[in-house]
Scaffold this motif. Structure first.
Motif, PDB file in Angstrom:
ATOM      1  N   UNK A 138       0.807  -1.148  -0.065  1.00  0.00           N
ATOM      2  CA  UNK A 138      -0.062  -0.086   0.019  1.00  0.00           C
ATOM      3  C   UNK A 138       0.979   1.229  -0.050  1.00  0.00           C
ATOM      4  N   UNK A 139       0.322   2.423  -0.314  1.00  0.00           N
ATOM      5  CA  UNK A 139       1.022   3.594  -0.382  1.00  0.00           C
ATOM      6  C   UNK A 139       1.417   3.873   1.183  1.00  0.00           C
ATOM      7  N   UNK A 140       0.727   3.628   1.846  1.00  0.00           N
ATOM      8  CA  UNK A 140       0.895   3.805   3.646  1.00  0.00           C
ATOM      9  C   UNK A 140       2.249   3.151   3.783  1.00  0.00           C
ATOM     10  N   UNK A 141       2.210   1.514   3.310  1.00  0.00           N
ATOM     11  CA  UNK A 141       3.485   1.164   3.942  1.00  0.00           C
ATOM     12  C   UNK A 141       4.637   1.646   3.003  1.00  0.00           C
ATOM     13  N   UNK A 142       4.401   1.875   1.904  1.00  0.00           N
ATOM     14  CA  UNK A 142       5.644   2.793   1.099  1.00  0.00           C
ATOM     15  C   UNK A 142       6.057   4.130   1.740  1.00  0.00           C
ATOM     16  N   UNK A 143       5.361   4.710   2.406  1.00  0.00           N
ATOM     17  CA  UNK A 143       5.477   5.884   3.123  1.00  0.00           C
ATOM     18  C   UNK A 143       6.350   5.587   4.311  1.00  0.00           C
ATOM     19  N   UNK A 144       5.840   4.615   4.962  1.00  0.00           N
ATOM     20  CA  UNK A 144       6.261   4.161   6.155  1.00  0.00           C
ATOM     21  C   UNK A 144       7.741   3.874   5.875  1.00  0.00           C
ATOM     22  N   UNK A 145       8.279   3.236   5.094  1.00  0.00           N
ATOM     23  CA  UNK A 145       9.380   2.765   4.809  1.00  0.00           C
ATOM     24  C   UNK A 145      10.422   3.782   4.623  1.00  0.00           C
ATOM     25  N   UNK A 146       9.825   4.861   3.992  1.00  0.00           N
ATOM     26  CA  UNK A 146      10.876   6.148   4.124  1.00  0.00           C
ATOM     27  C   UNK A 146      11.219   6.846   5.573  1.00  0.00           C
ATOM     28  N   UNK A 147      10.567   6.265   6.465  1.00  0.00           N
ATOM     29  CA  UNK A 147      10.847   6.886   7.976  1.00  0.00           C
ATOM     30  C   UNK A 147       9.695   7.872   7.988  1.00  0.00           C
ATOM     31  N   UNK A 148       8.688   8.384   7.232  1.00  0.00           N
ATOM     32  CA  UNK A 148       7.792   9.437   7.401  1.00  0.00           C
ATOM     33  C   UNK A 148       6.432   8.816   8.046  1.00  0.00           C
ATOM     34  N   UNK A 149       5.888   9.408   9.096  1.00  0.00           N
ATOM     35  CA  UNK A 149       4.816   8.819   9.739  1.00  0.00           C
ATOM     36  C   UNK A 149       3.494   9.428   9.271  1.00  0.00           C
TER      37      UNK A 149
END
Ligand code: FES
Lengths: 326, 403
Positions: free
Chosen positions: A259-270
Motif C-alpha cells: 500500500x502507499x501507506x506502507x511505502x511511505x512508512x518505509x521512508x521513515x515518514x509517519x
C-alpha cells in the motif's frame, strides 16, 4: 536531490483491495452474478444498501457494480453484471473470459445512493437496476416498513433475481414489457405522501419518466441512480509507481503488493492511520500532483474526481507518479 | 453454562474502586489468563488481548450494540434514557445517523475550524501561563484539558453559553451508566433526570446556532437523509460523547508528556508529532476503557463459544497495551511508535465518529503549549476521578518551565 528508496514488499498479503471470484452464476438471459471473497478468507469492508464497488478486471478495465448480496455475510460480496450490447470490454470480459478462482481488483465500497429512513418505500427497478434495490428491499422488510416494488424488464427471462423476490409475494409487481407494455408509473407511484420515499434505478428513459411523474413531489422524496456504469480510466493499481513526498523530499517506488501507506512508512515518514480499509478517514493526505486511483469508501464520486486528497491506506495512483504533501 | 466456565476464571471486579483507580494490574492478569476470560462477578466472558478485542469490535454481525454497550441488557431491561441512534443501534437503523454525522465531522468539514481552534488554543495558553517567565505551576485539568474543549466544542455544536457546566456531569453519569449499578451510579442518580432534561433541551432546532454541527444535523433532516425525530437524538450523541472523552484524552496526553520528559523535547524539536502524540496517548491511557457487546448467536472467538444473548466485555485499554501487538515497550508512551490501529476509538462501524474533532482539539492545544513550554513535569501526584467506563482525572498538577 531526492533519495530513492525501494520499499520492502509486504509478504503476508496480496494487494489491498484484491478479491477472488468465488462463484459465477447465471441469473437471467444476459445476466450473471459474481460472488467475491477475500483471497485470505477474511472480512470484506462493511457496506450498506445502495453501495457500489469498483471492479478492476484482469484486462485492466475498471467498472462499477452495485452490491446486491447480504451484508450480514461479511465474507462475500455479490454483484450482478448485465452483458451490455455495446460493451467496451467490461461486461463482455466478465461474461466471456472471467473464470471462477481468478483474482480481481476491488475498490470501495462507496455509497452515492444510500437508503434513508422512511415509513413507506416505493421501489422501481428497470432491468439490471434491480441490483442496488435488492438489499434495500431486504432492509425495508426487516424494518417492517410498508414497501412495494415495481420491476420492469424486456422479457421475464431477461429479468434477474425473480426467484429471490418471489418470497415477498404481493409486495412485488413483475412487469415484463412483452407482457404488459411500459411500466404504469402514475398508477404505481400515486399521489405524493409525507411518509414515502421513492427509490428507482434503471436505464435513462425510465428515470426520465419517473422524474416527469414525480415532478410535483418534494425533491428529497425521490432518489434515483442510473445503472449505466460511468467508465473510469483503466486502473494501474497492479503495477509499481513512483511516489514523491514533497515536504520530506523523499521518493519511493510503491510496489504492486504494497500500500502507499506502507511505502511511505518505509521512508521513515509517519502517517497516522487507523482502520486501514479506507473507511475512517484518519490517513487523509493532500495530493499535490498526479492522479490518485481512489479505493476508499469515504469520498463521493465528485470528491474523487477532484483528486486533491487521498487515503493512502487503500488508494493508489492512476499514472506513473504521485506527489503527496508529506 | 459449561461454555462460560470452561474459560479461565477471574474473580476480580473490574468496576471496583481499586481497579478503576489503577486498572493496569488487572489488565495484565486478564491478558495473561487467556484470550477469553470468564469474569465470575458478572458471569460474563471478557477479552483483554488485542486480537480478540479487535475481532469482536469489527464483528457487528456477531456482537451487537443494540442491546446496549454497557452491562445492562436492553433485551431484558429498559435503558435509563432513549437509546443512542449511534452507539446503541445496529444496522440498518444505525446507517443513516452514522452517515450524516460522519460527513459533518469529517476531516474535510473540519478544515474551516482549524485556524480558529489553533488561535483559541494559543489564547487559552497565554491566559493560563500569563507573561510569566521561569517556572509556573498549574492544575492542567481545570485550567487546560477541561477548559479548552468546553471553550471550543459547544460553540462548534452551536449550543448556548448558559448551562455548559452541565456537560461534564452529564457525560460522567452517562459513562458510569455503562457499568454495574454501583456507588458511582448512585452518586449520579439524584441529578441524572435534570441533566438529561437540560441536554435534551439543547438538541432542539431553535436552540442551535446556525452553521454549527447541530444545525447541520437538522439540515440533514430537512434534506430527508434522517427523520426529523432522529435529529435531536443525533445532536445528543455529540453532547454525550464529545466532551468527557476528549477532556480525559487531553489529560492523558499531558500526563504522558510530564512523565516522559524526553518525549516533550522530541515534540518541541518536531511539532508535527502532535498528531501522532495524541493517538499514542489514547493508546497508552485509553480514555474509554471498556465497552460491552451482546452475542447475536452462539459465536466462537478465541477458541470459546459465546452463547447467544450473552454480554461480552471488551477491555480496550488492555488491548492497547497488549505486548503481543505493541511489543515489549507497550507500557511506554513513545512518539517513535506508530500507534495506528489502536482500539481507543473503537474499530469498525461504531468507531468514534468524533475522532477527527478530538484530534484537532489535541493538535491545537499541544501546538500552543509546545511553543511556550520548554519542559513539563508533575508538580504533585495526579488525582484520578473514578468512572465505570472512563479513565478519568480530577487533578493533574504540572510544573511548566516557560521557554
Ligand atoms: S486508515 Fe482509515 S481511511 Fe486510511
Amino acid at each position: 536531490m531526492t533519495e530513492v528508496v525501494h520499499a520492502k514488499q509486504s509478504r503476508e498479503r496480496a494487494n489491498a483491495g484484491t478479491a477472488r471470484v468465488a462463484a459465477i452464476h447465471t441469473e437471467a438471459d444476459g445476466v450473471v452474478s459474481l460472488v467475491l471473497t477475500d483471497p485470505a478468507g477474511g472480512r470484506l469492508p462493511d457496506w450498506a444498501p445502495g453501495a457500489h464497488i469498483d471492479l478492476v478486471l484482469p484486462n485492466g478495465c475498471t467498472r462499477q457494480y452495485s452490491l446486491c448480496g447480504d451484508r450480514w455475510d461479511a465474507r462475500s460480496y455479490r454483484v450482478g453484471v448485465l452483458r451490455e450490447p455495446a460493451s467496451r470490454g467490461g461486461s463482455a470480459y466478465v461474461h466471456e473470459t472471467l473464470r471462477e478462482g481468478e483474482l480481481v481488483g476491488l475498490g470501495g465500497p462507496r455509497n452515492n445512493f444510500p437508503l434513508v429512513p422512511a415509513r413507506r418505500y416505493l421501489f422501481v427497478a428497470g432491468g439490471i437496476g434491480i441490483t442496488p434495490l435488492l438489499p434495500m428491499i431486504a432492509q425495508a422488510d426487516l424494518l417492517e416498513a410498508d414497501w412495494s416494488l415495481l420491476y420492469g424488464g424486456r422479457t421475464r427471462k431477461s429479468m434477474a433475481f425473480l426467484d429471490e423476490l418471489a418470497r415477498y409475494g404481493e409486495r412485488v409487481r413483475i412487469a415484463p414489457q412483452d407482457e404488459v407494455g411500459l411500466l404504469d408509473l402514475p398508477r404505481f407511484l400515486g399521489e405524493p405522501r409525507e411518509d414515502t420515499k421513492v427509490y428507482a434505478c434503471g436505464p435513462g428513459p425510465l428515470l426520465d419518466a419517473i422524474a416527469v411523474t414525480t415532478s410535483g413531489w418534494p425533491r428529497q422524496a425521490v432518489r434515483t441512480e442510473r445503472f449505466t456504469a460511468r467508465d473510469r480510466a483503466a486502473g494501474v493499481r497492479d503495477t509499481s509507481f513512483e511516489l514523491t513526498l514533497a515536504r520530506s523530499g523523499r521518493t519511493v517506488v510503491v510496489g504492486p503488493d504494497q500500500t502507499v501507506l506502507e511505502a511511505v512508512a518505509s521512508t521513515g515518514v509517519d502517517v497516522l492511520s487507523s482502520c486501514r480499509q479506507g473507511t475512517c478517514g484518519t490517513c487523509e493526505t493532500t495530493v499535490l500532483a498526479g492522479r490518485p486511483d481512489h479505493r476508499d469508501s469515504i469520498l463521493d464520486d465528485d470528491e474523487q474526481q477532484a483528486g486533491d486528497c487521498m487515503f493512502p491506506c487503500v488508494s493508489r495512483a492512476l499514472g506513473d507518479r504521485l506527489v503527496l504533501d508529506l | 453454562m459449561t461454555t462460560l466456565l470452561s474459560a479461565p476464571t477471574i474473580d476480580a471486579d473490574p468496576f471496583c474502586d481499586e481497579v478503576l483507580a489503577d486498572p493496569i494490574p488487572l489488565q495484565r492478569a486478564l491478558r495473561e489468563a487467556g484470550p477469553v476470560v470468564h469474569l465470575s462477578t458478572y458471569d460474563i466472558l471478557a477479552f483483554a488481548r488485542y486480537e480478540q478485542v479487535h475481532a469482536a469490535l469489527v464483528d457487528w454481525q456477531g456482537f451487537q450494540s443494540g442491546a446496549g454497550v454497557g452491562l445492562a441488557n436492553f433485551r431484558k431491561e429498559p435503558p435509563w434514557r432513549p437509546p443512542s441512534l449511534l452507539l446503541e443501534a445496529d444496522p440498518p437503523r444505525h446507517d443513516a445517523p452514522r452517515r450524516v454525522l460522519q460527513k459533518i465531522l469529517s476531516p474535510r468539514a473540519l478544515r474551516t475550524l482549524r485556524e480558529k481552534w489553533l488561535a483559541d488554543a494559543e489564547a487559552l495558553v497565554d491566559e493560563v501561563l500569563g507573561d510569566r517567565s521561569g517556572t509556573v505551576e498549574i492544575d492542567a485539568v481545570p485550567e487546560l484539558t477541561e477548559s479548552f474543549p468546553l471553550r471550543v466544542f459547544p460553540d462548534a455544536v452551536g449550543i448556548p453559553a448558559q448551562g455548559r457546566e452541565n456537560l461534564l456531569p452529564y457525560g460522567d453519569h452517562l459513562f458510569n451508566s455503562f457499568g454495574p449499578h454501583n456507588h458511582l451510579i448512585e452518586a449520579g442518580e439524584p441529578r441524572a433526570g435534570e441533566l438529561l432534561a437540560w441536554t435534551t433541551a439543547q438538541c432542539r432546532r431553535e436552540v442551535l446556532a446556525a452553521g454549527g454541527f447541530g444545525a447541520d444535523i437538522w439540515a440533514a433532516a430537512d434534506r430527508g437523509d434522517i427523520l426529523p425525530e432522529q435529529a435531536p437524538l443525533i445532536v445528543r450523541s455529540l453532547l454525550s460523547a464529545g466532551v468527557d472523552t476528549t477532556v480525559h484524552g487531553l489529560s492523558a496526553l499531558l500526563h504522558a508528556f510530564a512523565t516522559h520528559p524526553g518525549q516533550w523535547a522530541r515534540l518541541r524539536a518536531d511539532p508535527a508529532l502532535a498528531r501522532v502524540a495524541f493517538d499514542e496517548a489514547v493508546r497508552w491511557e485509553s480514555p474509554v476503557q471498556v465497552f460491552f457487546r451482546t452475542a447475536t448467536r452462539d459465536i466462537e472467538i478465541g477458541g470459546r463459544t459465546v452463547p447467544d444473548g450473552h454480554k461480552i466485555l471488551m477491555f480496550l485499554g488492555a488491548a492497547n497495551r497488549d505486548e503481543r501487538r505493541w511489543g515489549a515497550g507497550a507500557d511506554r508512551f513513545d512518539l517513535g511508535r506508530d500507534p495506528s490501529g489502536h482500539v481507543g476509538f473503537g474499530m469498525g462501524i461504531h468507531q468514534c465518529v468524533g475522532q477527527h474533532v478530538a484530534r484537532l482539539e489535541a493538535e491545537a492545544l499541544l501546538t500552543a503549549l509546545a511553543r511556550r513550554v520548554e519542559h513539563l513535569e508533575p508538580a504533585a501526584p495526579p488525582r484520578r476521578h473514578l468512572n465505570n467506563t472512563l479513565r478519568s482525572w480530577e487533578s493533574l498538577p504540572l510544573r511548566a518551565r516557560i521557554a
